[in-house]
Enzyme design. Structure first.
Site, PDB file in Angstrom:
ATOM      1  N   HIS A   6      18.302  -5.313 -31.186  1.00 38.62           N
ATOM      2  CA  HIS A   6      17.011  -6.007 -31.208  1.00 38.62           C
ATOM      3  C   HIS A   6      16.013  -5.316 -32.112  1.00 38.62           C
ATOM      4  O   HIS A   6      14.800  -5.507 -31.949  1.00 38.62           O
ATOM      5  CB  HIS A   6      16.471  -6.136 -29.782  1.00 38.62           C
ATOM      6  CG  HIS A   6      17.394  -6.901 -28.891  1.00 38.62           C
ATOM      7  ND1 HIS A   6      17.541  -8.258 -28.987  1.00 38.62           N
ATOM      8  CD2 HIS A   6      18.266  -6.477 -27.942  1.00 38.62           C
ATOM      9  CE1 HIS A   6      18.454  -8.652 -28.100  1.00 38.62           C
ATOM     10  NE2 HIS A   6      18.914  -7.590 -27.466  1.00 38.62           N
ATOM     11  N   LYS A  66       1.285  24.739 -22.991  1.00 39.64           N
ATOM     12  CA  LYS A  66       2.140  24.654 -21.802  1.00 39.64           C
ATOM     13  C   LYS A  66       1.467  23.879 -20.684  1.00 39.64           C
ATOM     14  O   LYS A  66       2.094  23.079 -20.014  1.00 39.64           O
ATOM     15  CB  LYS A  66       2.462  26.080 -21.329  1.00 39.64           C
ATOM     16  CG  LYS A  66       3.336  26.147 -20.086  1.00 39.64           C
ATOM     17  CD  LYS A  66       4.770  25.831 -20.398  1.00 39.64           C
ATOM     18  CE  LYS A  66       5.676  25.820 -19.195  1.00 39.64           C
ATOM     19  NZ  LYS A  66       6.892  25.044 -19.444  1.00 39.64           N
ATOM     20  N   ASN A  87     -12.895  27.384 -20.280  1.00 44.64           N
ATOM     21  CA  ASN A  87     -11.691  26.551 -20.403  1.00 44.64           C
ATOM     22  C   ASN A  87     -12.055  25.191 -19.823  1.00 44.64           C
ATOM     23  O   ASN A  87     -12.596  25.124 -18.731  1.00 44.64           O
ATOM     24  CB  ASN A  87     -10.556  27.214 -19.599  1.00 44.64           C
ATOM     25  CG  ASN A  87      -9.306  26.359 -19.548  1.00 44.64           C
ATOM     26  OD1 ASN A  87      -9.180  25.388 -20.270  1.00 44.64           O
ATOM     27  ND2 ASN A  87      -8.376  26.738 -18.695  1.00 44.64           N
ATOM     28  N   GLY A  88     -11.786  24.117 -20.568  1.00 47.23           N
ATOM     29  CA  GLY A  88     -12.140  22.777 -20.092  1.00 47.23           C
ATOM     30  C   GLY A  88     -12.857  22.016 -21.188  1.00 47.23           C
ATOM     31  O   GLY A  88     -12.763  22.387 -22.368  1.00 47.23           O
ATOM     32  N   LYS A 100      12.541  16.727 -26.035  1.00 51.50           N
ATOM     33  CA  LYS A 100      12.853  18.147 -26.198  1.00 51.50           C
ATOM     34  C   LYS A 100      13.173  18.461 -27.657  1.00 51.50           C
ATOM     35  O   LYS A 100      12.690  19.433 -28.211  1.00 51.50           O
ATOM     36  CB  LYS A 100      14.030  18.502 -25.293  1.00 51.50           C
ATOM     37  CG  LYS A 100      14.033  19.869 -24.757  1.00 51.50           C
ATOM     38  CD  LYS A 100      13.335  20.052 -23.427  1.00 51.50           C
ATOM     39  CE  LYS A 100      11.932  19.512 -23.369  1.00 51.50           C
ATOM     40  NZ  LYS A 100      11.371  19.458 -22.029  1.00 51.50           N
ATOM     41  N   GLU A 140      14.065  12.126 -22.369  1.00 49.59           N
ATOM     42  CA  GLU A 140      13.788  13.561 -22.221  1.00 49.59           C
ATOM     43  C   GLU A 140      14.473  14.372 -23.333  1.00 49.59           C
ATOM     44  O   GLU A 140      13.867  15.273 -23.909  1.00 49.59           O
ATOM     45  CB  GLU A 140      14.240  14.032 -20.830  1.00 49.59           C
ATOM     46  CG  GLU A 140      14.148  15.524 -20.578  1.00 49.59           C
ATOM     47  CD  GLU A 140      12.773  16.130 -20.808  1.00 49.59           C
ATOM     48  OE1 GLU A 140      11.783  15.389 -20.918  1.00 49.59           O
ATOM     49  OE2 GLU A 140      12.703  17.369 -20.919  1.00 49.59           O
ATOM     50  N   ARG A 173       0.655  29.755 -22.595  1.00 49.96           N
ATOM     51  CA  ARG A 173      -0.083  28.511 -22.411  1.00 49.96           C
ATOM     52  C   ARG A 173      -0.302  27.761 -23.720  1.00 49.96           C
ATOM     53  O   ARG A 173      -0.631  26.576 -23.705  1.00 49.96           O
ATOM     54  CB  ARG A 173      -1.446  28.797 -21.758  1.00 49.96           C
ATOM     55  CG  ARG A 173      -1.330  29.370 -20.383  1.00 49.96           C
ATOM     56  CD  ARG A 173      -2.636  29.946 -19.922  1.00 49.96           C
ATOM     57  NE  ARG A 173      -3.602  28.953 -19.537  1.00 49.96           N
ATOM     58  CZ  ARG A 173      -3.691  28.407 -18.333  1.00 49.96           C
ATOM     59  NH1 ARG A 173      -2.848  28.758 -17.400  1.00 49.96           N
ATOM     60  NH2 ARG A 173      -4.622  27.533 -18.052  1.00 49.96           N
ATOM     61  N   TRP A 205      -7.240  26.815 -27.461  1.00 48.95           N
ATOM     62  CA  TRP A 205      -6.410  25.735 -27.997  1.00 48.95           C
ATOM     63  C   TRP A 205      -7.396  24.675 -28.459  1.00 48.95           C
ATOM     64  O   TRP A 205      -8.102  24.064 -27.664  1.00 48.95           O
ATOM     65  CB  TRP A 205      -5.501  25.204 -26.900  1.00 48.95           C
ATOM     66  CG  TRP A 205      -4.435  24.267 -27.363  1.00 48.95           C
ATOM     67  CD1 TRP A 205      -3.254  24.602 -27.953  1.00 48.95           C
ATOM     68  CD2 TRP A 205      -4.440  22.841 -27.254  1.00 48.95           C
ATOM     69  NE1 TRP A 205      -2.524  23.468 -28.214  1.00 48.95           N
ATOM     70  CE2 TRP A 205      -3.223  22.376 -27.801  1.00 48.95           C
ATOM     71  CE3 TRP A 205      -5.345  21.911 -26.759  1.00 48.95           C
ATOM     72  CZ2 TRP A 205      -2.899  21.032 -27.856  1.00 48.95           C
ATOM     73  CZ3 TRP A 205      -5.021  20.576 -26.812  1.00 48.95           C
ATOM     74  CH2 TRP A 205      -3.810  20.140 -27.363  1.00 48.95           C
ATOM     75  N   CYS A 213      -6.265  26.658 -23.141  1.00 51.38           N
ATOM     76  CA  CYS A 213      -7.044  27.895 -23.159  1.00 51.38           C
ATOM     77  C   CYS A 213      -6.706  28.796 -21.968  1.00 51.38           C
ATOM     78  O   CYS A 213      -6.373  28.307 -20.896  1.00 51.38           O
ATOM     79  CB  CYS A 213      -8.525  27.579 -23.080  1.00 51.38           C
ATOM     80  SG  CYS A 213      -9.056  26.396 -24.300  1.00 51.38           S
ATOM     81  N   GLU A 227      10.034  18.262 -29.868  1.00 49.43           N
ATOM     82  CA  GLU A 227       9.103  19.351 -29.546  1.00 49.43           C
ATOM     83  C   GLU A 227       9.452  20.635 -30.269  1.00 49.43           C
ATOM     84  O   GLU A 227       8.578  21.286 -30.824  1.00 49.43           O
ATOM     85  CB  GLU A 227       9.225  19.683 -28.051  1.00 49.43           C
ATOM     86  CG  GLU A 227       8.181  19.117 -27.171  1.00 49.43           C
ATOM     87  CD  GLU A 227       8.335  19.629 -25.754  1.00 49.43           C
ATOM     88  OE1 GLU A 227       9.384  19.379 -25.125  1.00 49.43           O
ATOM     89  OE2 GLU A 227       7.399  20.262 -25.261  1.00 49.43           O
TER      90      GLU A 227
HETATM   91  C1  F6R Z   1       7.694  19.040 -22.418  1.00 44.63           C
HETATM   92  C2  F6R Z   1       6.689  19.475 -21.487  1.00 44.63           C
HETATM   93  C3  F6R Z   1       5.536  18.573 -21.243  1.00 44.63           C
HETATM   94  C4  F6R Z   1       5.120  18.663 -19.769  1.00 44.63           C
HETATM   95  C5  F6R Z   1       3.845  17.844 -19.518  1.00 44.63           C
HETATM   96  C6  F6R Z   1       3.458  17.844 -18.054  1.00 44.63           C
HETATM   97  O1  F6R Z   1       8.709  19.970 -22.559  1.00 44.63           O
HETATM   98  O2  F6R Z   1       6.777  20.534 -20.941  1.00 44.63           O
HETATM   99  O3  F6R Z   1       5.805  17.273 -21.611  1.00 44.63           O
HETATM  100  O4  F6R Z   1       6.164  18.184 -18.990  1.00 44.63           O
HETATM  101  O5  F6R Z   1       2.803  18.378 -20.270  1.00 44.63           O
HETATM  102  O6  F6R Z   1       3.263  19.142 -17.585  1.00 44.63           O
HETATM  103  P1  F6R Z   1       3.308  19.458 -16.052  1.00 44.63           P
HETATM  104  O7  F6R Z   1       4.695  19.232 -15.586  1.00 44.63           O
HETATM  105  O8  F6R Z   1       2.883  20.886 -15.938  1.00 44.63           O
HETATM  106  O9  F6R Z   1       2.353  18.510 -15.383  1.00 44.63           O
END
Ligand code: F6R
Length: 591
Positions: A491, A586, A101-102, A472, A468, A29, A75, A2, A475
């Site tokens: 395995h 985000k 927000n929260g 990516k 990673e 966000r 969100w 949010c 996502e």
């Molecule tokens: C993936 C991504 C998320 C963040 C995770 C932690 O591309 O961006 O997995 O890495 O939500 O976010 P931060 O780094 O802001 O604590």
């Protein structure tokens, strides 16, 4: 997650344009509905809609002029995305409007306390507006403080009252909120990005602090209702470039900025590097524990390997949401490193709070130096990536790896009394990132966009890089994707392999190359498509992603950059907006 904005303006402004303009800056966000509220003709008016800010803008046919308003991107957590569940919420007597927000963890309990209240939404937040209406107190801020003291959970809260059309009420616990005082307006927002071009100074609240904002003054309170004083902070201009320039998407722009980010790091760390970590201090460290979520966790996994390889200290990386509920011993003799791009991730911050209770030294690695993480750690290291807008983290991940690498080599130098010129490795990385080309990726993106499943395999650091790369890809392309340590294929994983599967093999460690290539052949023999991502010569039968050989651990950054681009390109082929993948936010400011 949010986003909140609020505005009080000296002049009557087109409030829809002002609020939506600010809200747009929080779009990154992640959200699924949006709403605005303002005071017009002595009445609070709310306009809310499921979908994007643009959808909301299109649905508002009239212009409204006002001195005050608040707005929100939601969100969904409690209740599906809908206009009823979107913020702002209004009290039954129509006097108070709030955005939140929260999470209000005890909202069901609080609802029971309020008799004869009709709720218009399924959210946890709406109860706050009704509680404000029911408060008996001698001042409005006392009402706000009383209500917030009842709330369990987290909040950044912004409220307005129809009888006070020049005042905003602000409260904070574990969710970010910032206040900017300009000459003609006060702006309140979840991110200082909203202040760009509006002013240069802003205030932050600590947890359980409050502010009454009007045009002529800001008054701050603690949770007992006592007035407190606050110092303004200066905006850091470096972080602000919201323009996409010539790029179609932020994700692409941010991948292309990676060599500039490494330049920023070189500038920032060329002098007085890591002076806090001297030999005397490091000799007392038992273990290094790195904590983070998602991409930051993956950077931490690689960081832990850097420390183990270069420094003789046992190092691990923990997922924050697991660590906080585990029985792991927290020892004051350990060094704890918290990695977070945003510095606001709820699980990471909860771990920080936990570790601080037990007295471990806390180091933060973040991209936002005014974040909650930065403010609460003992030592904070800036990754200097500049604002990252795309939901999928790219340049900040590279920057986290570089800072972890430098730190591990600095520790090595201190403990072994050596002068290690690790900045030359960083410079080499910068040049290679600058020279990186991505034309080899297009064909591979086209290939994997047709596959049901993609698996990344590798050994040691390449396995962490696989985690990673897989995150990516899933996502931003929604393709089902996994990471598997190469040696684990036999395995279990091999049962999955057939012609619908593509396996991307990461092979940057020469010592392990033959073993990893054997694994690639095992996949090929079972009909799977194999792509090799490596700086070394491999058999011609495999499709190749070329990686420059920079002869340092930082090669993992070159692999990451190419595979980020692969994820990006695949999302484009699949007609997905990579900047805003479905269901993701985000900054994950709730648990
Ligand atoms: C993936 C991504 C998320 C963040 C995770 C932690 O591309 O961006 O997995 O890495 O939500 O976010 P931060 O780094 O802001 O604590």
């Amino acid at each position: 997650m949010c986003g909140i904005v609020g505005i009080i303006s000296k002049e009557e402004v087109n409030i829809k344009d002002s609020l939506l303009g600010l809200l747009k800056r929080l779009e990154y966000r992640g959200y699924d509905s949006a709403g605005i509220g303002f005071i017009n003709n002595n009445k609070i008016q709310l306009i809310k809609k499921k979908g994007s800010i643009d959808d909301l803008a299109c649905s508002i046919k009239n212009n409204y002029f006002s001195h005050i308003g608040l707005a929100h991107t939601r969100w969904a957590t409690h209740g599906k995305p809908s206009s009823n569940n979107a913020h702002p919420f209004i009290s039954q007597n129509k006097k108070w409007a709030i955005v939140h927000n929260g999470i209000v963890e005890n909202y069901l309990e609080l609802k029971k306390e309020l008799k004869n209240t009709r709720y218009l939404s399924q959210t946890d937040s709406e109860v706050i507006a009704h509680l404000l209406e029911k408060q008996k107190a001698s001042s409005d801020i006392e009402k706000v403080i009383n209500v917030c003291n009842k709330l369990k959970g987290s909040f950044a809260l912004l409220g307005m009252l129809v009888d006070k059309p020049n005042t905003l009420f602000i409260a904070k616990r574990k969710s970010p909120i910032y206040i900017m005082e300009g000459n003609l307006e006060v702006i309140v927002a979840s991110d200082t990005i909203c202040f760009e071009g509006k002013g240069s100074k802003y205030y932050t609240l600590n947890d359980d602090e409050f502010c009454v904002a009007s045009l002529d003054k800001l008054t701050f309170y603690d949770k007992a209702g006592h007035q407190i004083s606050k110092h303004a902070q200066v905006l850091d201009n470096l972080s602000y470039s919201l323009s996409k320039n010539e790029y179609k998407h932020y994700m692409l722009k941010e991948i292309m900025e990676e060599s500039d980010v490494v330049s920023n790091i070189i500038k920032e760390y060329s002098k007085n590097r890591f002076t806090e970590f001297n030999k005397k201090f490091l000799e007392k460290v038992d273990n290094i524990v790195i904590i983070g979520c998602g991409t930051a966790y993956h950077a931490g996994l690689i960081g832990a390997r850097f420390f183990e390889k270069h420094v003789n200290i046992d190092s691990t990386c923990e997922i924050a949401s697991e660590f906080r509920y585990s029985d792991k011993k927290i020892k004051p003799s350990n060094l704890y490193i918290f990695i977070s791009q945003s510095g606001e991730t709820a699980d990471t911050l909860a771990c920080l709070e936990l570790v601080k209770r037990f007295g471990g030294l806390c180091v933060g690695i973040t991209n936002v130096m005014h974040s909650t993480l930065a403010k609460n750690v003992d030592i904070c290291l800036n990754v200097c990536a500049g604002i990252e807008v795309a939901v999928a983290s790219t340049k900040a991940y590279i920057a986290q790896l570089v800072v972890l690498y430098m730190l591990s080599r600095h520790f090595e130098g201190q403990l072994r009394n050596l002068q290690i010129d690790y900045m030359k490795d960083v410079e080499k990385l910068r040049l290679s990132l600058q020279k990186t080309t991505f034309t080899d990726i297009d064909e591979i993106a086209s290939l994997i966009s047709k596959k049901q499943s993609v698996t990344f395999i590798g050994r040691d650091i390449d396995y962490s890089s696989s985690l990673e790369a897989s995150l990516k890809l899933k996502e931003v392309s929604y393709i089902s994707s996994f990471a598997c340590p190469s040696g684990e294929l036999k395995h279990g994983y091999l049962a999955q392999v057939d012609s619908n599967v593509c396996v991307i093999v990461l092979a940057t460690n020469q010592k392990l190359l033959d073993k990893t290539l054997n694994n690639a052949s095992e996949v090929e023999a079972r009909g799977g498509k194999v792509v090799i991502c490596s700086p070394f010569k491999t058999q011609d039968k495999f499709i190749k992603i070329e990686i420059q050989d920079i002869d340092s651990d930082l090669i993992c950054c070159l692999v990451a950059s190419k595979l980020q681009y692969l994820a990006y390109k695949t999302s484009i082929i699949k007609n997905i907006n990579p900047d805003k993948p479905r269901n993701l936010a985000k900054s994950v400011t709730v648990e």
